[in-house]
Design an enzyme around this catalytic site. Structure first.
Site, PDB file in Angstrom:
ATOM      1  N   PRO A   5     -85.560 -25.653 -43.218  1.00 54.37           N
ATOM      2  CA  PRO A   5     -84.230 -26.242 -43.384  1.00 54.37           C
ATOM      3  C   PRO A   5     -83.579 -26.733 -42.088  1.00 54.37           C
ATOM      4  O   PRO A   5     -82.501 -27.305 -42.142  1.00 54.37           O
ATOM      5  CB  PRO A   5     -83.425 -25.088 -43.983  1.00 54.37           C
ATOM      6  CG  PRO A   5     -84.137 -23.857 -43.515  1.00 54.37           C
ATOM      7  CD  PRO A   5     -85.571 -24.197 -43.400  1.00 54.37           C
TER       8      PRO A   5
ATOM      9  N   ALA B 168     -79.522 -18.944  15.456  1.00 57.02           N
ATOM     10  CA  ALA B 168     -79.279 -18.335  16.766  1.00 57.02           C
ATOM     11  C   ALA B 168     -79.733 -16.881  16.747  1.00 57.02           C
ATOM     12  O   ALA B 168     -80.220 -16.347  17.743  1.00 57.02           O
ATOM     13  CB  ALA B 168     -77.792 -18.430  17.109  1.00 57.02           C
TER      14      ALA B 168
ATOM     15  N   MET C 123     -79.433 -32.612 -53.457  1.00 57.27           N
ATOM     16  CA  MET C 123     -78.914 -33.984 -53.521  1.00 57.27           C
ATOM     17  C   MET C 123     -77.799 -34.097 -54.572  1.00 57.27           C
ATOM     18  O   MET C 123     -77.732 -35.070 -55.308  1.00 57.27           O
ATOM     19  CB  MET C 123     -80.049 -34.983 -53.848  1.00 57.27           C
ATOM     20  CG  MET C 123     -81.107 -35.004 -52.767  1.00 57.27           C
ATOM     21  SD  MET C 123     -82.597 -35.873 -53.253  1.00 57.27           S
ATOM     22  CE  MET C 123     -83.441 -34.670 -54.265  1.00 57.27           C
TER      23      MET C 123
ATOM     24  N   LYS D 245     -85.131 -41.535 -44.702  1.00 52.89           N
ATOM     25  CA  LYS D 245     -84.329 -42.289 -45.660  1.00 52.89           C
ATOM     26  C   LYS D 245     -83.120 -41.436 -45.990  1.00 52.89           C
ATOM     27  O   LYS D 245     -83.205 -40.223 -46.092  1.00 52.89           O
ATOM     28  CB  LYS D 245     -85.114 -42.646 -46.904  1.00 52.89           C
ATOM     29  CG  LYS D 245     -85.869 -41.497 -47.529  1.00 52.89           C
ATOM     30  CD  LYS D 245     -86.680 -42.007 -48.686  1.00 52.89           C
ATOM     31  CE  LYS D 245     -87.947 -41.206 -48.882  1.00 52.89           C
ATOM     32  NZ  LYS D 245     -88.927 -41.845 -49.673  1.00 52.89           N
TER      33      LYS D 245
ATOM     34  N   GLU E 298     -80.472 -13.124   4.962  1.00 55.13           N
ATOM     35  CA  GLU E 298     -81.128 -12.860   3.669  1.00 55.13           C
ATOM     36  C   GLU E 298     -81.342 -14.140   2.842  1.00 55.13           C
ATOM     37  O   GLU E 298     -82.415 -14.366   2.294  1.00 55.13           O
ATOM     38  CB  GLU E 298     -80.272 -11.896   2.837  1.00 55.13           C
ATOM     39  CG  GLU E 298     -80.462 -10.432   3.211  1.00 55.13           C
ATOM     40  CD  GLU E 298     -81.929  -9.997   3.134  1.00 55.13           C
ATOM     41  OE1 GLU E 298     -82.603 -10.358   2.145  1.00 55.13           O
ATOM     42  OE2 GLU E 298     -82.398  -9.338   4.087  1.00 55.13           O
TER      43      GLU E 298
ATOM     44  N   ASP F 158     -89.405 -37.088 -41.687  1.00 57.43           N
ATOM     45  CA  ASP F 158     -88.258 -37.525 -42.485  1.00 57.43           C
ATOM     46  C   ASP F 158     -86.972 -37.370 -41.696  1.00 57.43           C
ATOM     47  O   ASP F 158     -86.908 -36.643 -40.710  1.00 57.43           O
ATOM     48  CB  ASP F 158     -88.164 -36.665 -43.749  1.00 57.43           C
ATOM     49  CG  ASP F 158     -89.250 -37.030 -44.743  1.00 57.43           C
ATOM     50  OD1 ASP F 158     -89.809 -38.131 -44.600  1.00 57.43           O
ATOM     51  OD2 ASP F 158     -89.540 -36.211 -45.623  1.00 57.43           O
TER      52      ASP F 158
ATOM     53  N   THR G 182     -87.579 -23.608 -48.201  1.00 56.99           N
ATOM     54  CA  THR G 182     -86.786 -24.654 -48.829  1.00 56.99           C
ATOM     55  C   THR G 182     -85.282 -24.406 -48.634  1.00 56.99           C
ATOM     56  O   THR G 182     -84.870 -23.284 -48.319  1.00 56.99           O
ATOM     57  CB  THR G 182     -87.149 -24.765 -50.335  1.00 56.99           C
ATOM     58  OG1 THR G 182     -86.515 -25.912 -50.857  1.00 56.99           O
ATOM     59  CG2 THR G 182     -86.722 -23.534 -51.111  1.00 56.99           C
ATOM     60  N   ALA G 183     -84.497 -25.480 -48.790  1.00 60.00           N
ATOM     61  CA  ALA G 183     -83.054 -25.393 -48.526  1.00 60.00           C
ATOM     62  C   ALA G 183     -82.382 -24.291 -49.352  1.00 60.00           C
ATOM     63  O   ALA G 183     -81.457 -23.627 -48.876  1.00 60.00           O
ATOM     64  CB  ALA G 183     -82.397 -26.739 -48.813  1.00 60.00           C
TER      65      ALA G 183
ATOM     66  N   GLY H 298     -87.698 -28.758 -45.285  1.00 58.21           N
ATOM     67  CA  GLY H 298     -87.814 -27.695 -46.279  1.00 58.21           C
ATOM     68  C   GLY H 298     -89.259 -27.434 -46.654  1.00 58.21           C
ATOM     69  O   GLY H 298     -90.136 -27.342 -45.789  1.00 58.21           O
ATOM     70  N   ASP H 299     -89.517 -27.360 -47.960  1.00 60.20           N
ATOM     71  CA  ASP H 299     -90.882 -27.222 -48.452  1.00 60.20           C
ATOM     72  C   ASP H 299     -91.352 -28.611 -48.895  1.00 60.20           C
ATOM     73  O   ASP H 299     -90.606 -29.317 -49.579  1.00 60.20           O
ATOM     74  CB  ASP H 299     -90.916 -26.253 -49.641  1.00 60.20           C
ATOM     75  CG  ASP H 299     -92.325 -26.109 -50.175  1.00 60.20           C
ATOM     76  OD1 ASP H 299     -93.101 -25.352 -49.575  1.00 60.20           O
ATOM     77  OD2 ASP H 299     -92.665 -26.799 -51.172  1.00 60.20           O
TER      78      ASP H 299
HETATM   79  N1  SAH Z   1     -88.011 -30.610 -49.374  1.00 57.30           N
HETATM   80  C1  SAH Z   1     -86.638 -30.259 -49.100  1.00 57.30           C
HETATM   81  C2  SAH Z   1     -85.671 -31.014 -49.980  1.00 57.30           C
HETATM   82  C3  SAH Z   1     -85.660 -32.492 -49.752  1.00 57.30           C
HETATM   83  S1  SAH Z   1     -84.483 -33.315 -50.750  1.00 57.30           S
HETATM   84  C4  SAH Z   1     -86.472 -28.738 -49.196  1.00 57.30           C
HETATM   85  O1  SAH Z   1     -87.375 -28.069 -49.685  1.00 57.30           O
HETATM   86  O2  SAH Z   1     -85.428 -28.246 -48.771  1.00 57.30           O
HETATM   87  C5  SAH Z   1     -83.097 -33.404 -49.644  1.00 57.30           C
HETATM   88  C6  SAH Z   1     -82.018 -32.476 -50.072  1.00 57.30           C
HETATM   89  O3  SAH Z   1     -82.328 -31.151 -49.689  1.00 57.30           O
HETATM   90  C7  SAH Z   1     -80.676 -32.730 -49.415  1.00 57.30           C
HETATM   91  O4  SAH Z   1     -79.960 -33.748 -50.092  1.00 57.30           O
HETATM   92  C8  SAH Z   1     -79.991 -31.400 -49.587  1.00 57.30           C
HETATM   93  O5  SAH Z   1     -79.550 -31.234 -50.924  1.00 57.30           O
HETATM   94  C9  SAH Z   1     -81.145 -30.445 -49.396  1.00 57.30           C
HETATM   95  N2  SAH Z   1     -81.230 -29.926 -48.014  1.00 57.30           N
HETATM   96  C10 SAH Z   1     -82.240 -30.087 -47.149  1.00 57.30           C
HETATM   97  N3  SAH Z   1     -82.000 -29.420 -46.009  1.00 57.30           N
HETATM   98  C11 SAH Z   1     -80.803 -28.824 -46.146  1.00 57.30           C
HETATM   99  C12 SAH Z   1     -80.002 -27.995 -45.328  1.00 57.30           C
HETATM  100  N4  SAH Z   1     -80.400 -27.629 -44.105  1.00 57.30           N
HETATM  101  N5  SAH Z   1     -78.815 -27.559 -45.803  1.00 57.30           N
HETATM  102  C13 SAH Z   1     -78.407 -27.911 -47.044  1.00 57.30           C
HETATM  103  N6  SAH Z   1     -79.127 -28.690 -47.861  1.00 57.30           N
HETATM  104  C14 SAH Z   1     -80.310 -29.142 -47.439  1.00 57.30           C
END
Ligand code: SAH
Length: 464
Positions: free
Chosen positions: A226, A43, A384, A271, A22, A249, A332-333, A303-304
């Site tokens: 996120p 065989a 942040m 950054k 098989e 980023d 967004t986060a 995020g956004d």
């Molecule tokens: N444009 C992004 C924010 C950028 S500023 C948004 O809309 O989410 C970067 C900050 O976003 C980080 O210092 C942290 O405070 C937050 N952040 C981004 N991704 C995250 C995650 N997965 N979990 C927690 N905080 C997050």
């Protein structure tokens, strides 16, 4: 990745297999798809093998495998389903210089055979390093259903036309030509007029593309969400599939970058908070430069893109350079963090407003409407903010916030390594210091994890 996938040219090469049961049959069904010269040593072979020998699909040698039988063979399979016999065959074949596979024995094998979806010349190979054959079968079944059977025919016709298409410049123009053929013109022509129709359509399409106006570059400012790739929008996904250049980023996750087109030029302009960064003017210049060359640029932001993303500066630069752009929103986060906590961001009777704050701005720790934020029931998502926790605590308490106001730090929201650090205003700096997060952190003022909040009453209820 322990096993590196490659496609081996077996045209006219020798492949030997020891075994006639098989396991041997299952492997032979796959190997016979190739153009190898297959010799089977058995065989007591199964009737199918005898038949294939009669049909000259392979050569059957009716005896057990011996020294020298794998000489000049590219591949050797030990498929007798007997460990001792397979080990003997493998040792002999190795000595003859062949790459050896022992069926169902990962460690004894120099290579493994993947599950295959065959739309020759398009071949999809699926491997799980032997870890999850069930998964491989499921993926194979899904792909079999998703890939039209005409795919192989179209690819074969396309293959014969490749040299002619070299008159189009490499890159975007050539790619656009092929995608229109494979996903639009080709399938239609094949359905209506068969293979000849698909063949003719290729010629017409090439004439069209040769006389087409040059494409104009553009930039899409795309939210990557996120971190969880499943939280990308469909639009983001599609644009990543098409992009010539992706400028991203630091916070954009590796899994999401993996989704970009293989050939896309990936530019990291990451950054880190207070750390070294690519200058914003350089980011803008890079976008403009690539778009001016006619490239489709995806500017991928975590995020956004419109939340703490310096979006306006980028849009201004694009407008100044007369480059077309669009914004694709992302999750967004704050959304991801609230989901992680099992909480809603607004709630009847608690907070009818929600604020997004930044922990620091160009001048350092950012000032806000502390009096408003200190009121009971306020909810704010603080981006942040982890480094400024002590400053934040001081400002809020100074303006009358209760020390036991809930505040929850969420690190790596939506990612597999997400961490929820539930705290209060009084304890926040100490709790953060103890947790020592090194991923992105968002502070959710006024929210605590739902589980913690409801655990007590629920326990009381259960034991009532
Ligand atoms: N444009 C992004 C924010 C950028 S500023 C948004 O809309 O989410 C970067 C900050 O976003 C980080 O210092 C942290 O405070 C937050 N952040 C981004 N991704 C995250 C995650 N997965 N979990 C927690 N905080 C997050």
């Amino acid at each position: 990745m322990r096993h590196f996938p490659i496609f081996l040219d077996l045209r006219g090469r020798r492949v030997v297999l020891a075994g006639g049961g098989e396991a041997a049959l299952a492997k032979l069904r796959l190997i016979l798809k190739s153009e190898a010269k297959v010799t089977v040593f058995a065989a007591d072979p199964a009737p199918e093998i005898v038949e294939w020998d009669a049909e000259r699909k392979l050569r059957l040698v009716k005896r057990t495998f011996g020294p020298g039988d794998a000489l000049c063979a590219a591949l050797a399979y030990a498929a007798s389903e007997d460990d001792a016999e397979d080990a003997r065959v493998a040792a002999l074949a190795r000595a003859d210089g062949a790459l050896v596979n022992i069926v169902d024995n990962l460690d004894g094998s120099a290579f493994i055979t993947p599950a295959i979806v065959d739309r020759d010349p398009v071949t999809v190979a699926i491997g799980t390093e032997g870890a999850a054959p069930v998964l491989a079968r499921k993926i194979k079944a899904d792909l079999e259903a998703a890939l039209p059977s005409s795919l192989g025919v179209l690819a074969r016709i396309g293959q014969g036309f490749r040299a002619a298409v070299n008159v189009l410049p490499m890159g975007r123009k050539r790619r656009d030509f092929w995608s229109e053929y494979y996903f639009n013109i080709g399938p239609k022509a094949l359905e209506k007029e068969g293979e000849t129709g698909a063949d003719l359509a290729l010629g017409d399409l090439l004439v069209d593309h040769l006389s087409a106006a040059p494409v104009k570059g553009r930039v899409d400012l795309v939210g990557a969400g996120p971190g969880d790739p499943e939280l990308l929008t469909l639009k983001a996904r599609k644009l990543l599939d098409k992009a010539d250049v992706v400028i991203y980023d630091r916070l954009v996750s590796r899994e999401i970058l993996e989704l970009a087109r293989r050939e896309a030029l990936m530019i990291n302009v990451g950054k880190k908070g207070f750390g070294p960064s690519t200058k914003q003017t350089d980011i803008c210049a890079s976008m403009v430069e690539h778009a001016a060359k006619g490239d489709h640029v995806v500017r991928l932001k975590s995020g956004d893109p419109g939340v703490y993303g310096r979006l306006d500066e980028e849009i201004d630069a694009l407008d100044t350079a007369n480059v077309d752009w669009s914004i694709i929103p992302g999750i967004t986060a704050a959304n991801a963090a609230a989901a992680q906590l099992g909480q809603s961001l607004t709630k009847r009777g608690r907070n009818g407003a929600l604020r997004f704050l930044t922990g620091h701005d160009v001048k350092g720790f950012a000032e806000h409407d502390w009096r408003g934020l200190a009121r009971p029931g306020e909810v704010a998502a603080i981006y942040m903010g982890a480094r400024g926790a002590r400053f934040l605590q001081g400002r809020l308490m100074m303006h009358g916030a209760a020390p036991d106001t809930p505040i929850t730090a969420v690190e790596n929201a939506s990612r597999p390594d997400a961490r929820v650090i539930a705290s209060t205003l009084a304890r926040l700096p100490a709790d953060l210091e103890a947790a020592a997060p090194d991923g992105p952190v968002i502070l959710m003022l006024g929210l605590s994890p739902r589980q913690a909040q409801i655990a007590l009453p629920r326990l009381q209820e259960e034991f009532a």
